[in-house]
Scaffold this motif. Structure first.
Motif, PDB file in Angstrom:
ATOM      1  N   PHE A  58       0.837  -1.199   0.000  1.00 51.51           N
ATOM      2  CA  PHE A  58       0.000   0.000   0.000  1.00 51.51           C
ATOM      3  C   PHE A  58       0.874   1.253   0.000  1.00 51.51           C
ATOM      4  N   ALA A  59       1.939   1.230   0.818  1.00 49.76           N
ATOM      5  CA  ALA A  59       2.859   2.369   0.885  1.00 49.76           C
ATOM      6  C   ALA A  59       3.550   2.603  -0.452  1.00 49.76           C
ATOM      7  N   LEU A  60       3.910   1.530  -1.122  1.00 48.54           N
ATOM      8  CA  LEU A  60       4.615   1.656  -2.399  1.00 48.54           C
ATOM      9  C   LEU A  60       3.688   2.148  -3.519  1.00 48.54           C
ATOM     10  N   ILE A  61       2.415   1.794  -3.440  1.00 46.51           N
ATOM     11  CA  ILE A  61       1.448   2.346  -4.391  1.00 46.51           C
ATOM     12  C   ILE A  61       1.309   3.853  -4.173  1.00 46.51           C
ATOM     13  N   LEU A  62       1.269   4.276  -2.908  1.00 43.54           N
ATOM     14  CA  LEU A  62       1.218   5.703  -2.601  1.00 43.54           C
ATOM     15  C   LEU A  62       2.475   6.409  -3.099  1.00 43.54           C
ATOM     16  N   LYS A  63       3.605   5.749  -2.998  1.00 45.19           N
ATOM     17  CA  LYS A  63       4.851   6.309  -3.526  1.00 45.19           C
ATOM     18  C   LYS A  63       4.733   6.551  -5.024  1.00 45.19           C
ATOM     19  N   LYS A  64       4.175   5.573  -5.724  1.00 46.80           N
ATOM     20  CA  LYS A  64       4.016   5.684  -7.180  1.00 46.80           C
ATOM     21  C   LYS A  64       3.104   6.854  -7.539  1.00 46.80           C
ATOM     22  N   LEU A  65       2.054   7.066  -6.747  1.00 54.59           N
ATOM     23  CA  LEU A  65       1.082   8.113  -7.040  1.00 54.59           C
ATOM     24  C   LEU A  65       1.559   9.506  -6.655  1.00 54.59           C
ATOM     25  N   THR A  66       2.391   9.593  -5.618  1.00 52.77           N
ATOM     26  CA  THR A  66       2.743  10.903  -5.058  1.00 52.77           C
ATOM     27  C   THR A  66       4.211  11.291  -5.202  1.00 52.77           C
ATOM     28  N   GLY A  67       5.075  10.303  -5.461  1.00 51.78           N
ATOM     29  CA  GLY A  67       6.502  10.589  -5.516  1.00 51.78           C
ATOM     30  C   GLY A  67       7.165  10.659  -4.153  1.00 51.78           C
ATOM     31  N   ALA A  68       6.423  10.319  -3.093  1.00 51.17           N
ATOM     32  CA  ALA A  68       6.989  10.346  -1.738  1.00 51.17           C
ATOM     33  C   ALA A  68       8.009   9.233  -1.562  1.00 51.17           C
ATOM     34  N   LYS A  69       8.928   9.445  -0.635  1.00 52.86           N
ATOM     35  CA  LYS A  69       9.877   8.403  -0.261  1.00 52.86           C
ATOM     36  C   LYS A  69       9.223   7.452   0.741  1.00 52.86           C
ATOM     37  N   VAL A  70       9.686   6.196   0.752  1.00 51.84           N
ATOM     38  CA  VAL A  70       9.164   5.207   1.695  1.00 51.84           C
ATOM     39  C   VAL A  70      10.299   4.689   2.570  1.00 51.84           C
ATOM     40  N   LEU A  71      10.131   4.854   3.867  1.00 46.69           N
ATOM     41  CA  LEU A  71      11.030   4.248   4.844  1.00 46.69           C
ATOM     42  C   LEU A  71      10.305   3.081   5.501  1.00 46.69           C
ATOM     43  N   PHE A  72      10.936   1.923   5.501  1.00 46.09           N
ATOM     44  CA  PHE A  72      10.355   0.708   6.073  1.00 46.09           C
ATOM     45  C   PHE A  72      11.072   0.430   7.384  1.00 46.09           C
ATOM     46  N   PHE A  73      10.347   0.530   8.489  1.00 41.31           N
ATOM     47  CA  PHE A  73      10.933   0.350   9.816  1.00 41.31           C
ATOM     48  C   PHE A  73      10.861  -1.120  10.217  1.00 41.31           C
TER      49      PHE A  73
END
Length: 354
Positions: free
Chosen positions: A97-112
């Motif tokens: 879900f986070a990676l789909i949001l990354k694709k849509l928004t260009g945001a970075k994803v940090l996985f804790f």
């Protein structure tokens, strides 16, 4: 990164524990350090919505199961409106879900990474490792278990940290019974956390004529509560074993006990309650089941148990009772250790830098 940018934590689970408190404290400190904190959680999780609203802007959606994917455009629009450029994911069930949001928004994803589990290397997980911008491991134990050689540069060790503002020096009623040495336990109360061995140790000390009292503080399941109560009643321990239940404010708890015992039998990714107790000038006895050895040097700023057994726990408690000079040394060193290394300010500053 400007002061107007935001961090979005994705957080939902069945119970409030260390990872959930981690996000709460991080959100409070992000605000202090010029980053707007946001939390995405399930619309039916009223407890999480209420708690996280104290420190962050909360976006509730139907996050559980596959319903979340129906709201991906809603969340993406929210991120754009609030200038959110970083997504913080804390469990694998939300990473896609986070990676789909990354694709849509260009945001970075940090996985804790909050658990000591070996990294998976199948095709799906290798794809995840390629897509995620960075992995944050909360201890060296977690880092060693998780790091993948091909993407090693993405993995970062950033120690968990306590929110020191939650633990001010306060005037407390030191003891209810001045003659008793008060042993404390804090955290989730469960069998794998060594709670039965701790009860056995207290029973041994009581039978030896030592004035001890055990106070337990934390969430507990009905099954575990039944087992504990049965043990306490069958051994007539009601007078010196107290279950205080879950406490939101544990500052006074730590400051009214003589030592904290955390005899976990499972691998611990960190030891938040250990650091909290140490910061409150209360010595800790704990096992070597994970990251505890990264926090405590045995005999210097705490006591580490080689084996979690009734007798070994009783012996360690007796050592603190009978050696006041060593007790004071451990107490002072423990405070200094946490203040220098394991604070929320240091943790969030490192996340911002990353």
């Amino acid at each position: 990164m400007t002061e107007n940018n935001g961090f979005l934590n994705i957080m939902d689970s069945s119970v409030w524990g260390g990872m959930e408190q981690y996000v709460y404290d991080m959100s409070e400190e992000l605000e202090q350090q010029g980053i707007s904190p946001f939390v995405l959680t399930d619309i039916g999780n009223l407890e999480f919505i209420d708690r996280y609203s104290e420190v962050a802007t909360v976006l509730p959606i139907k996050l559980r199961k596959n319903s979340r994917y129906l709201y991906v455009n809603t969340v993406a629009k929210f991120m754009s409106e609030h200038n959110i450029d970083t997504i913080l994911c804390h469990t694998g069930k939300f990473i896609l879900f986070a990676l789909i949001l990354k694709k849509l928004t260009g945001a970075k994803v940090l996985f804790f990474k909050h658990n000591i589990l070996p990294a998976k290397t199948d095709i799906y997980h290798r794809w995840i490792q390629d897509q995620v911008d960075g992995f944050v491991c909360v201890s060296k134990c977690v880092y060693d278990a998780q790091v993948v050689k091909e993407n090693k540069e993405k993995y970062h060790l950033i120690y968990n940290g306590i929110n020191t503002h939650r633990f001010p020096q306060v005037e407390v009623e030191y003891k209810l019974q001045d003659d008793n040495f008060i042993v404390g336990y804090a955290g989730r109360i469960s069998i794998e956390k060594g709670i039965m061995e701790l009860l056995g140790a207290i029973k041994i000390l009581h039978e030896q004529g030592r004035g001890v009292e055990l106070r337990m503080c934390g969430a507990i399941s009905e099954d575990t509560l039944s087992q504990i109560n049965s043990y306490i009643q069958s051994n007539h321990m009601e007078a010196y074993v107290k279950n205080l239940g879950f406490k939101k404010d544990v500052n006074q708890f730590y400051r009214t006990i003589d030592c904290l015992v955390v005899p976990s039998k499972i691998q611990e990714a960190f030891g938040l309650v250990i650091c909290e107790s140490m910061y409150c000038n209360t010595p800790v006895i704990t096992s070597k089941s994970g990251a505890q050895e990264e926090i405590i040097t045995n005999g210097e700023d705490g006591i580490l148990l080689d084996i979690v057994e009734d007798k070994t726990i009783a012996h360690a408690i007796t050592y603190l009772m009978d050696n006041p000079i060593e007790y004071e040394k451990i107490r002072k060193n423990a405070y200094s250790r946490v203040k220098s290394t394991f604070t929320i300010e240091k943790m969030v500053a490192s996340i911002k830098q990353l």
